[in-house]
Write a protein that holds these residues in place. Structure first.
Motif, short mmCIF file in Angstrom:
data_model
loop_
_atom_site.label_atom_id
_atom_site.label_comp_id
_atom_site.label_asym_id
_atom_site.label_seq_id
_atom_site.Cartn_x
_atom_site.Cartn_y
_atom_site.Cartn_z
N LEU A 1 10.76 37.97 -15.27
CA LEU A 1 11.16 39.06 -16.15
C LEU A 1 10.44 40.37 -15.77
O LEU A 1 11.06 41.43 -15.69
N ALA A 2 9.16 40.27 -15.48
CA ALA A 2 8.39 41.45 -15.09
C ALA A 2 8.94 42.07 -13.81
O ALA A 2 9.07 43.30 -13.71
N GLY B 1 19.03 39.24 -18.35
CA GLY B 1 19.72 38.37 -19.30
C GLY B 1 19.64 36.92 -18.90
O GLY B 1 19.46 36.03 -19.73
N GLY B 2 19.76 36.66 -17.61
CA GLY B 2 19.66 35.28 -17.11
C GLY B 2 18.30 34.67 -17.36
O GLY B 2 18.19 33.48 -17.70
N VAL B 3 17.25 35.46 -17.22
CA VAL B 3 15.90 34.96 -17.49
C VAL B 3 15.75 34.64 -18.97
O VAL B 3 15.24 33.57 -19.33
N TYR B 4 16.20 35.56 -19.82
CA TYR B 4 16.12 35.29 -21.26
C TYR B 4 16.91 34.03 -21.62
O TYR B 4 16.47 33.24 -22.45
N ASP B 5 18.05 33.84 -20.98
CA ASP B 5 18.84 32.64 -21.21
C ASP B 5 18.04 31.39 -20.83
O ASP B 5 17.98 30.42 -21.59
N MET C 1 14.93 31.07 -20.78
CA MET C 1 13.80 30.92 -21.71
C MET C 1 14.25 30.47 -23.10
O MET C 1 13.43 30.24 -23.97
N GLY C 2 15.57 30.39 -23.30
CA GLY C 2 16.08 30.02 -24.61
C GLY C 2 16.11 31.17 -25.60
O GLY C 2 16.29 30.95 -26.80
N LYS C 3 15.96 32.37 -25.11
CA LYS C 3 15.98 33.57 -25.96
C LYS C 3 17.40 34.15 -25.91
O LYS C 3 17.67 35.17 -25.27
N TYR C 4 18.29 33.47 -26.61
CA TYR C 4 19.71 33.76 -26.49
C TYR C 4 20.14 35.12 -27.05
O TYR C 4 20.97 35.78 -26.42
N PRO C 5 19.59 35.58 -28.17
CA PRO C 5 19.98 36.93 -28.61
C PRO C 5 19.60 38.01 -27.59
O PRO C 5 20.39 38.93 -27.33
N GLU C 6 18.41 37.88 -26.99
CA GLU C 6 17.99 38.84 -25.97
C GLU C 6 18.88 38.74 -24.73
O GLU C 6 19.26 39.75 -24.14
N ALA C 7 19.21 37.50 -24.36
CA ALA C 7 20.08 37.28 -23.20
C ALA C 7 21.44 37.93 -23.43
O ALA C 7 21.96 38.63 -22.56
N ALA D 1 22.22 40.40 -25.41
CA ALA D 1 22.10 41.86 -25.41
C ALA D 1 22.06 42.41 -23.98
O ALA D 1 22.73 43.41 -23.67
N GLU D 2 21.31 41.77 -23.10
CA GLU D 2 21.21 42.23 -21.72
C GLU D 2 22.53 42.03 -20.97
O GLU D 2 22.96 42.90 -20.21
N HIS D 3 23.18 40.91 -21.20
CA HIS D 3 24.46 40.66 -20.54
C HIS D 3 25.54 41.63 -21.03
O HIS D 3 26.40 42.05 -20.25
N LYS D 4 25.47 42.03 -22.28
CA LYS D 4 26.42 43.02 -22.79
C LYS D 4 26.19 44.39 -22.14
O LYS D 4 27.14 45.11 -21.84
N LYS D 5 24.93 44.73 -21.91
CA LYS D 5 24.62 45.99 -21.19
C LYS D 5 25.21 45.93 -19.78
O LYS D 5 25.82 46.90 -19.30
N SER D 6 25.01 44.80 -19.13
CA SER D 6 25.53 44.61 -17.79
C SER D 6 27.05 44.75 -17.76
O SER D 6 27.61 45.48 -16.94
#
Length: 92
Positions: A31-32, A62-66, A68-74, A76-81
């Protein structure tokens, strides 16, 4: 270029490192690196005109958040993409 002007190749290198960390399941490190890549792409391409590399960076994050199981964050990032890709390429 040099140290004062960001270059997209540096962003690509950070992205590649993020990909390796992701494959190693080292998600915070991935992520970093992806965020470093995104920051450089935003400096290079700006926010006025959408660029596919920026969209790809959001997708990687978004893939990293996915992973990590952080689906709302994932999501949000995929929607930006997706929003950027739609602006660049259209709906089909």
């Amino acid at each position: 270029y040099g140290t004062e002007k960001p270059h997209p190749d540096v962003a690509t290198s950070y992205n590649n490192i993020g990909e390796v960390y992701c494959r190693l399941s080292k998600y915070p490190e991935a992520l970093a690196e992806y965020k470093k890549s995104l920051a450089i792409y935003l400096k290079v391409y700006g926010t006025e005109k959408p660029h596919p590399s920026v969209a790809t960076s959001y997708g990687c994050i978004g893939g990293v958040y996915d992973s990590m199981g952080k689906y709302p964050e994932a999501l949000a990032e995929h929607k930006k993409s997706l929003a950027i890709f739609l602006k660049v390429y259209g709906t089909e």
